[in-house]
Write an enzyme that holds these catalytic residues in place. Sequence first.
Site, PDB file in Angstrom:
ATOM      1  N   CYS A   8       0.812  -1.211   0.000  1.00 34.54           N
ATOM      2  CA  CYS A   8       0.000   0.000   0.000  1.00 34.54           C
ATOM      3  C   CYS A   8       0.844   1.258   0.000  1.00 34.54           C
ATOM      4  O   CYS A   8       2.070   1.220   0.027  1.00 34.54           O
ATOM      5  CB  CYS A   8      -0.923   0.010   1.218  1.00 34.54           C
ATOM      6  SG  CYS A   8      -0.079  -0.227   2.776  1.00 34.54           S
ATOM      7  N   CYS A 276      14.270  -0.823   2.204  1.00 32.92           N
ATOM      8  CA  CYS A 276      14.021  -1.892   1.229  1.00 32.92           C
ATOM      9  C   CYS A 276      14.590  -1.521  -0.140  1.00 32.92           C
ATOM     10  O   CYS A 276      14.148  -0.553  -0.755  1.00 32.92           O
ATOM     11  CB  CYS A 276      12.516  -2.138   1.119  1.00 32.92           C
ATOM     12  SG  CYS A 276      12.042  -3.280  -0.187  1.00 32.92           S
ATOM     13  N   ASP A 387      13.314  -6.482 -14.166  1.00 37.58           N
ATOM     14  CA  ASP A 387      13.702  -6.024 -12.829  1.00 37.58           C
ATOM     15  C   ASP A 387      14.185  -7.185 -11.968  1.00 37.58           C
ATOM     16  O   ASP A 387      15.217  -7.098 -11.304  1.00 37.58           O
ATOM     17  CB  ASP A 387      12.511  -5.378 -12.112  1.00 37.58           C
ATOM     18  CG  ASP A 387      11.877  -4.281 -12.920  1.00 37.58           C
ATOM     19  OD1 ASP A 387      10.797  -4.526 -13.481  1.00 37.58           O
ATOM     20  OD2 ASP A 387      12.482  -3.196 -13.003  1.00 37.58           O
ATOM     21  N   CYS A 424       9.530 -12.247   1.849  1.00 37.32           N
ATOM     22  CA  CYS A 424       9.469 -10.931   2.489  1.00 37.32           C
ATOM     23  C   CYS A 424       8.365 -10.949   3.538  1.00 37.32           C
ATOM     24  O   CYS A 424       7.261 -11.427   3.274  1.00 37.32           O
ATOM     25  CB  CYS A 424       9.181  -9.836   1.463  1.00 37.32           C
ATOM     26  SG  CYS A 424       9.040  -8.187   2.211  1.00 37.32           S
ATOM     27  N   CYS A 484      17.698  -3.157   3.525  1.00 38.05           N
ATOM     28  CA  CYS A 484      17.108  -4.473   3.746  1.00 38.05           C
ATOM     29  C   CYS A 484      17.230  -5.242   2.438  1.00 38.05           C
ATOM     30  O   CYS A 484      16.626  -4.876   1.425  1.00 38.05           O
ATOM     31  CB  CYS A 484      15.639  -4.371   4.157  1.00 38.05           C
ATOM     32  SG  CYS A 484      14.872  -6.009   4.386  1.00 38.05           S
ATOM     33  N   CYS A 487      15.579 -10.616   1.033  1.00 38.81           N
ATOM     34  CA  CYS A 487      15.088 -11.530  -0.006  1.00 38.81           C
ATOM     35  C   CYS A 487      16.209 -12.016  -0.923  1.00 38.81           C
ATOM     36  O   CYS A 487      16.018 -12.979  -1.672  1.00 38.81           O
ATOM     37  CB  CYS A 487      13.972 -10.873  -0.818  1.00 38.81           C
ATOM     38  SG  CYS A 487      14.446  -9.354  -1.654  1.00 38.81           S
TER      39      CYS A 487
END
Length: 530
Positions: A8, A276, A387, A424, A484, A487
């Site tokens: 969001c 992130c 990506d 994540c 972060c 992942c």
Amino acid sequence: MSELFHECGIAAVYHLPNSDPSPLAPMGDPGKTSQLISRLLLDIQNRGQLAAGMTTFNPARNQLIDTHKDVGTVTEVFQLNHQNAFNNLMKKYQGPAAIGHVRYATCGKDERSYAQPFERHHIQKSKWFSFGFNGQLANYQELCQEILAESDFHLARETDTEILMHLISQELSKENPGELFDILGNLSQRLDGAYNIVFLDALGNMFVSRDPVGIRPLCYAFDGSLFAAASESVALANMGFDADEIHSLPPGSAIVIQDGKLTIREYAKPMQKAHCFFEWIYFANVCSTLDDQSVYIVRKRLGEELAQQETVPIDKDTIVVPVPDTAKAAADSMAFNLSVPSLEGLIRNRYIGRTFIEGANRQDKVRAKYTPLPEVLEDKRVLLVEDTIVRSTTMKALISQLKERGRAREVHVRVACPPIIGPCFYGIDMSTINELFAPRFLQGGEMTPEVEQAMAKAIGADSLKYLPKESIARAVGLPDNSLCQACIDTTYPTEAGRKLYQIAVENSQNDNGDDPHRTYDVSLTSPVRS
């Protein structure tokens, strides 16, 4: 990358009393924050298309704070294509302060009751509030269990947003709740994960806060009487704020507006910053600047990194093609550094709705969303820039379409990110190991040419190359230990995140391949909890 979604985005607007009027207000009217909030939400629509909503404050109406929200895009929820309906809505919800939210769910159902902001009515104005939340609580199940341990307590929804609403309510119900900064400080001792919050109460008090780790971005700006905040800087820039007026809120800090006065202060000492990295390489609008780092420049640098490690022979029939839209900056940069054309051989249908392709198989979904151009691709050696690859299902179907419909001679996939090997638990829709593409090939080992070739074969590509992990910090321009990257390296920045990863590892070893449950949906009766 159509397989990955963010949770969001949040926004807030306040016209401060006793300040110089801002020319950025609609027609100079400080009561029209509803128009401004809908505009901000439209500019962060990339962060969530499932639902949208706003809450406004107006001391001149019976509903001191009032909320409008629904399932749908910002355009649908705020009726932006119907001028009369939009104007009536804006008039109904006018006031000097507003907060807003756009949603994509990593947990919870796709229905209106899960749309935000969440409003809690109360006869006492200081306890009547509404809030929007960006992120995900990694210790959701632990908090849930604590609440339900009280026999008189009940949770009506399966979402961490309701947990947060109850915790805020508890703080406000204390005999001496203290300042809003104190409430945030108390909350920070109980919350683990990513949690950026916009809050508005029936007294007209507001706070905008960023969690102490700073996983998700949050920007703010001032212009005379006008204060605004949003998940991304592009929304503030498009409202008319100058670049030097837009700032990133530091982790562990909050902006509080109380009794018409604005204060920025730290409410919790950041022990570790962990921004992130995915925000720069994929989620954020390419026009945004987050924590002083331009999203476009980061993606341009990623393309340079891709070019430096390229080994495929370059000839007159070699072209670079981006997967629309967020890979374009990296693809253009890579092509420039290789001195080959960057061509849009793959066109995305921007007008197809989510419902239209729901239930279709993967090939049909890709066919509906992307059109390969044989005029560009035929008999070409294509360096296809993406990506990242999460689950690989879309990429596999896409390569098939490029070769069959586009008649490309070769398709070499170049990924502007290292392999995704960990779930994540901080607000991105990937929570189990077995749903990920890379771990089944790496098996806990290092990336080798043999592994890359096996992965390429699995998706039907002629070759596949990822960026190494060290490329990320170089491209973002921030220290490696301030990002972060869980992942891609399984180093989680919070305690609950580390516990959830251990659960995810155990689940992956015991999974028979058909378990639909996400790691953070682990049963409350499980002996291993986050």
